[in-house]
Design a protein around this motif. Structure first.
Motif, PDB file in Angstrom:
ATOM      1  N   ILE A  87      -4.521 -17.219  33.931  1.00 42.27           N
ATOM      2  CA  ILE A  87      -4.652 -16.153  34.935  1.00 42.27           C
ATOM      3  C   ILE A  87      -3.278 -15.671  35.360  1.00 42.27           C
ATOM      4  O   ILE A  87      -2.391 -16.473  35.680  1.00 42.27           O
ATOM      5  N   LEU A  88      -3.107 -14.365  35.373  1.00 42.29           N
ATOM      6  CA  LEU A  88      -1.878 -13.734  35.839  1.00 42.29           C
ATOM      7  C   LEU A  88      -2.195 -12.817  37.008  1.00 42.29           C
ATOM      8  O   LEU A  88      -3.101 -11.978  36.917  1.00 42.29           O
ATOM      9  N   VAL A  89      -1.460 -12.973  38.094  1.00 43.34           N
ATOM     10  CA  VAL A  89      -1.541 -12.046  39.215  1.00 43.34           C
ATOM     11  C   VAL A  89      -0.187 -11.359  39.339  1.00 43.34           C
ATOM     12  O   VAL A  89       0.820 -11.999  39.669  1.00 43.34           O
ATOM     13  N   THR A  90      -0.148 -10.068  39.017  1.00 47.99           N
ATOM     14  CA  THR A  90       1.102  -9.318  39.143  1.00 47.99           C
ATOM     15  C   THR A  90       1.244  -8.805  40.566  1.00 47.99           C
ATOM     16  O   THR A  90       0.261  -8.422  41.214  1.00 47.99           O
ATOM     17  N   ASN A  91       2.463  -8.794  41.034  1.00 47.70           N
ATOM     18  CA  ASN A  91       2.711  -8.424  42.424  1.00 47.70           C
ATOM     19  C   ASN A  91       4.198  -8.154  42.572  1.00 47.70           C
ATOM     20  O   ASN A  91       5.017  -8.718  41.845  1.00 47.70           O
ATOM     21  N   ALA A  92       4.542  -7.261  43.494  1.00 47.26           N
ATOM     22  CA  ALA A  92       5.949  -6.977  43.800  1.00 47.26           C
ATOM     23  C   ALA A  92       6.004  -6.340  45.171  1.00 47.26           C
ATOM     24  O   ALA A  92       5.018  -5.740  45.635  1.00 47.26           O
ATOM     25  N   GLY A  93       7.136  -6.468  45.829  1.00 48.53           N
ATOM     26  CA  GLY A  93       7.311  -5.794  47.106  1.00 48.53           C
ATOM     27  C   GLY A  93       7.230  -4.286  46.934  1.00 48.53           C
ATOM     28  O   GLY A  93       7.486  -3.744  45.854  1.00 48.53           O
TER      29      GLY A  93
END
Length: 261
Positions: A87-93
């Protein structure tokens, strides 16, 4: 409901605070084998300790700047080294706020690299271990601006929409690999980022942050901002193996704020 997450390898980007941290904590509660990533090792260590205290599970930590291609590669390789990546959860400010009239080329390039290119790079690195493991789940964190532009957030409006287009495009490409991909878009969730934007609006409009937030809450049918914990539960479901037939979709977690059909 059994989410099928016990022992599954999960990588959550930008997870030392805010929505990423809440998502990581929820995956840990479900028994996942968790790797959290952020630029700040100090904040990562603090978050790891909080996850351990709350769940009894130990999260692996890896420093990663989402603007750095090589750091993304090393981080995801580290997360998948112990047996693949499920599982990959991409996220960035979020990118800087502002209007079109004040944005220069470097602002547009920076917004693209932060909000869209980082997502592309993380997915690219995650696909080989997912494919070798027979499938996986990808959840891209975005913003309600992908459905309705937010005033004063031109960079986010444009590049978050690109994340949604990427999700829809990849759903077909990845289906035969057993990889499901979706976007989860928060509305007004009580985070430092929202407080920061509300403070700026309060200054611009010569009013208080309380007034800004009361006005915003009045436009939400549920009458309040959401909590990071509420948001995280939806991410974990769509990123779980209980989700077997939803891909290429965008879910708004906004308390009914957006009215478009």
């Amino acid at each position: 409901m059994n989410l099928g997450l016990t022992g599954k390898s999960v990588f959550v980007a930008a997870s030392s605070k805010g929505l990423g941290k809440a998502v990581a904590l929820e995956f840990a509660r479900e028994g996942a084998s968790l790797t959290i990533a952020s630029r700040s090792r100090e904040q990562l260590e603090q978050t790891r300790d909080e996850i351990r205290a709350a769940t009894g599970h130990e999260a692996a930590i890896v420093q990663m700047d989402v603007l750095n291609k090589e750091e993304i590669r090393r981080a995801i390789q580290a997360a998948s080294a112990g047996g693949g990546l499920d599982i990959l959860v991409t996220n960035a400010g979020g990118p800087p706020s502002g209007y079109f009239s004040v944005m220069e080329d470097e602002d547009w390039v920076g917004g693209f690299e932060l909000s869209l290119l980082s997502t592309i790079r993380m997915i690219r690195e995650a696909l080989p271990p997912m494919r070798s493991g027979g499938g996986g789940r990808i959840v891209n964190l975005a913003s309600s601006s992908i459905k309705q532009p937010i005033e004063g957030l031109i960079l986010s409006n444009v590049f978050r929409a690109g994340v949604q287009a990427l999700t829809k495009s990849l759903a077909s490409e990845l289906a035969n690999d057993g990889i499901l991909i979706n976007t989860i878009a928060p509305g007004r969730i009580a985070t430092d980022r929202v407080n920061e934007l509300d403070s700026k609006r309060a200054v611009d409009r010569n009013t208080s942050i309380e007034e800004i937030q009361e006005q915003a809450a009045s436009l939400i049918p549920l009458g309040r901002m959401g909590t990071p914990e509420e948001f995280a539960r939806y991410v974990v479901f769509y990123g779980s193996f209980a989700n077997t037939y939803v891909t290429g979709q965008t879910l708004l977690v906004d308390g009914g704020m957006l009215k478009g059909i």
